[in-house]
Design a protein around this motif. Structure first.
Motif, PDB file in Angstrom:
ATOM      1  N   ALA A  17       4.540  -3.945   1.935  1.00  0.00           N
ATOM      2  CA  ALA A  17       4.874  -5.286   1.433  1.00  0.00           C
ATOM      3  C   ALA A  17       4.146  -5.625   0.139  1.00  0.00           C
ATOM      4  O   ALA A  17       4.758  -6.142  -0.812  1.00  0.00           O
ATOM      5  CB  ALA A  17       4.585  -6.340   2.498  1.00  0.00           C
ATOM      6  N   GLU A  18       2.864  -5.349   0.081  1.00  0.00           N
ATOM      7  CA  GLU A  18       2.091  -5.707  -1.114  1.00  0.00           C
ATOM      8  C   GLU A  18       2.602  -4.967  -2.347  1.00  0.00           C
ATOM      9  O   GLU A  18       2.790  -5.550  -3.413  1.00  0.00           O
ATOM     10  CB  GLU A  18       0.609  -5.402  -0.890  1.00  0.00           C
ATOM     11  CG  GLU A  18      -0.263  -5.827  -2.060  1.00  0.00           C
ATOM     12  CD  GLU A  18      -1.732  -5.532  -1.807  1.00  0.00           C
ATOM     13  OE1 GLU A  18      -2.432  -5.284  -2.805  1.00  0.00           O
ATOM     14  OE2 GLU A  18      -2.173  -5.545  -0.645  1.00  0.00           O
ATOM     15  N   ARG A  19       2.842  -3.675  -2.224  1.00  0.00           N
ATOM     16  CA  ARG A  19       3.314  -2.884  -3.367  1.00  0.00           C
ATOM     17  C   ARG A  19       4.708  -3.323  -3.795  1.00  0.00           C
ATOM     18  O   ARG A  19       4.979  -3.461  -4.990  1.00  0.00           O
ATOM     19  CB  ARG A  19       3.316  -1.402  -3.036  1.00  0.00           C
ATOM     20  CG  ARG A  19       3.921  -0.568  -4.166  1.00  0.00           C
ATOM     21  CD  ARG A  19       3.837   0.891  -3.928  1.00  0.00           C
ATOM     22  NE  ARG A  19       2.665   1.338  -4.681  1.00  0.00           N
ATOM     23  CZ  ARG A  19       2.223   2.562  -4.692  1.00  0.00           C
ATOM     24  NH1 ARG A  19       2.799   3.483  -3.961  1.00  0.00           N
ATOM     25  NH2 ARG A  19       1.183   2.897  -5.408  1.00  0.00           N
ATOM     26  N   VAL A  20       5.605  -3.556  -2.841  1.00  0.00           N
ATOM     27  CA  VAL A  20       6.960  -3.989  -3.168  1.00  0.00           C
ATOM     28  C   VAL A  20       6.914  -5.318  -3.934  1.00  0.00           C
ATOM     29  O   VAL A  20       7.556  -5.476  -4.976  1.00  0.00           O
ATOM     30  CB  VAL A  20       7.832  -4.116  -1.887  1.00  0.00           C
ATOM     31  CG1 VAL A  20       9.122  -4.861  -2.155  1.00  0.00           C
ATOM     32  CG2 VAL A  20       8.114  -2.723  -1.308  1.00  0.00           C
ATOM     33  N   PHE A  21       6.139  -6.258  -3.430  1.00  0.00           N
ATOM     34  CA  PHE A  21       6.017  -7.555  -4.105  1.00  0.00           C
ATOM     35  C   PHE A  21       5.418  -7.391  -5.499  1.00  0.00           C
ATOM     36  O   PHE A  21       5.898  -7.973  -6.470  1.00  0.00           O
ATOM     37  CB  PHE A  21       5.164  -8.526  -3.279  1.00  0.00           C
ATOM     38  CG  PHE A  21       4.953  -9.838  -3.979  1.00  0.00           C
ATOM     39  CD1 PHE A  21       5.923 -10.825  -3.925  1.00  0.00           C
ATOM     40  CD2 PHE A  21       3.803 -10.064  -4.728  1.00  0.00           C
ATOM     41  CE1 PHE A  21       5.741 -12.027  -4.589  1.00  0.00           C
ATOM     42  CE2 PHE A  21       3.621 -11.257  -5.403  1.00  0.00           C
ATOM     43  CZ  PHE A  21       4.592 -12.244  -5.332  1.00  0.00           C
ATOM     44  N   ARG A  22       4.369  -6.600  -5.610  1.00  0.00           N
ATOM     45  CA  ARG A  22       3.680  -6.409  -6.895  1.00  0.00           C
ATOM     46  C   ARG A  22       4.623  -5.808  -7.939  1.00  0.00           C
ATOM     47  O   ARG A  22       4.660  -6.253  -9.087  1.00  0.00           O
ATOM     48  CB  ARG A  22       2.456  -5.523  -6.703  1.00  0.00           C
ATOM     49  CG  ARG A  22       1.590  -5.413  -7.936  1.00  0.00           C
ATOM     50  CD  ARG A  22       0.331  -4.579  -7.702  1.00  0.00           C
ATOM     51  NE  ARG A  22       0.674  -3.212  -7.337  1.00  0.00           N
ATOM     52  CZ  ARG A  22       0.296  -2.609  -6.217  1.00  0.00           C
ATOM     53  NH1 ARG A  22      -0.451  -3.230  -5.328  1.00  0.00           N
ATOM     54  NH2 ARG A  22       0.643  -1.370  -5.969  1.00  0.00           N
ATOM     55  N   ILE A  23       5.402  -4.814  -7.554  1.00  0.00           N
ATOM     56  CA  ILE A  23       6.358  -4.208  -8.475  1.00  0.00           C
ATOM     57  C   ILE A  23       7.368  -5.257  -8.938  1.00  0.00           C
ATOM     58  O   ILE A  23       7.619  -5.410 -10.139  1.00  0.00           O
ATOM     59  CB  ILE A  23       7.081  -3.009  -7.821  1.00  0.00           C
ATOM     60  CG1 ILE A  23       6.114  -1.836  -7.633  1.00  0.00           C
ATOM     61  CG2 ILE A  23       8.290  -2.581  -8.655  1.00  0.00           C
ATOM     62  CD1 ILE A  23       6.654  -0.720  -6.762  1.00  0.00           C
ATOM     63  N   ALA A  24       7.927  -5.976  -7.990  1.00  0.00           N
ATOM     64  CA  ALA A  24       8.936  -6.986  -8.335  1.00  0.00           C
ATOM     65  C   ALA A  24       8.341  -8.076  -9.219  1.00  0.00           C
ATOM     66  O   ALA A  24       8.950  -8.495 -10.204  1.00  0.00           O
ATOM     67  CB  ALA A  24       9.528  -7.584  -7.062  1.00  0.00           C
TER      68      ALA A  24
END
Length: 171
Positions: A17-24
């Motif tokens: 979740a953290e990586r997906v949000f950060r990329i977006a």
């Protein structure tokens, strides 16, 4: 876990979740849009898992987050307030003029990234926003490291030429 067993979705979400949000967020510059993209990514990941084997969850999540954020960026083009909304802070205590310049540059870069071909935009975003290595990008996007290097070179060259045109217009 075998490919036919359903994954533990709470563990998958917790892990990525953290990586997906950060990329977006880094691509879009908007918390709201990044949250929407994150939800789309996990929904799509479920569909991908149902339709076949997932080789690597990290690669799938990075690829989906990047591509969906770029899709959202392209859809938002021209929509008022779609780009940086004050969440972007270039330094701990920016001067007003520095903050304005950084915001304008971020807005310009997001606009130019959306005009790149999808593969160039994805690789550029992963290299510069996520600071992934050439091999990590290759794994995430299922391409060769050499293709990453070539595509990144083309994206940088294209963005540099566009920046030179903009700078020439301001002179």
């Amino acid at each position: 876990m075998s490919d036919t067993e359903p994954p533990d979705w709470s563990a998958v979400i917790h892990q990525h979740a953290e990586r997906v949000f950060r990329i977006a967020y880094r691509i879009l510059g908007s918390v709201h849009d990044a949250e929407d993209v994150s939800q789309e990514v996990f929904t799509e990941a479920m569909s991908v898992h149902r339709s076949g084997m997932v080789r690597t969850w990290t690669g799938l999540m990075v690829r989906l987050a990047t591509v969906r954020a770029l899709d959202r960026l392209r859809r938002n083009q021209g929509r008022p307030g779609a780009l940086p909304n004050g969440d972007f802070t270039p330094s701990p205590e920016p001067q007003p003029d520095q903050e304005l310049i950084a915001t304008e540059l971020a807005t310009w870069l997001r606009g130019e990234i959306e005009s790149l071909p999808t593969q160039q935009a994805a690789i550029f975003s992963l290299a510069y926003f996520e600071q992934l290595s050439r091999n990590e990008i290759a794994t995430a996007l299922d391409v060769s490291p050499e293709a990453v290097s070539t595509t990144l070179y083309k994206a940088r060259k294209r963005l540099s030429s566009r920046l030179a045109v903009i700078q020439g217009e301001k002179s």
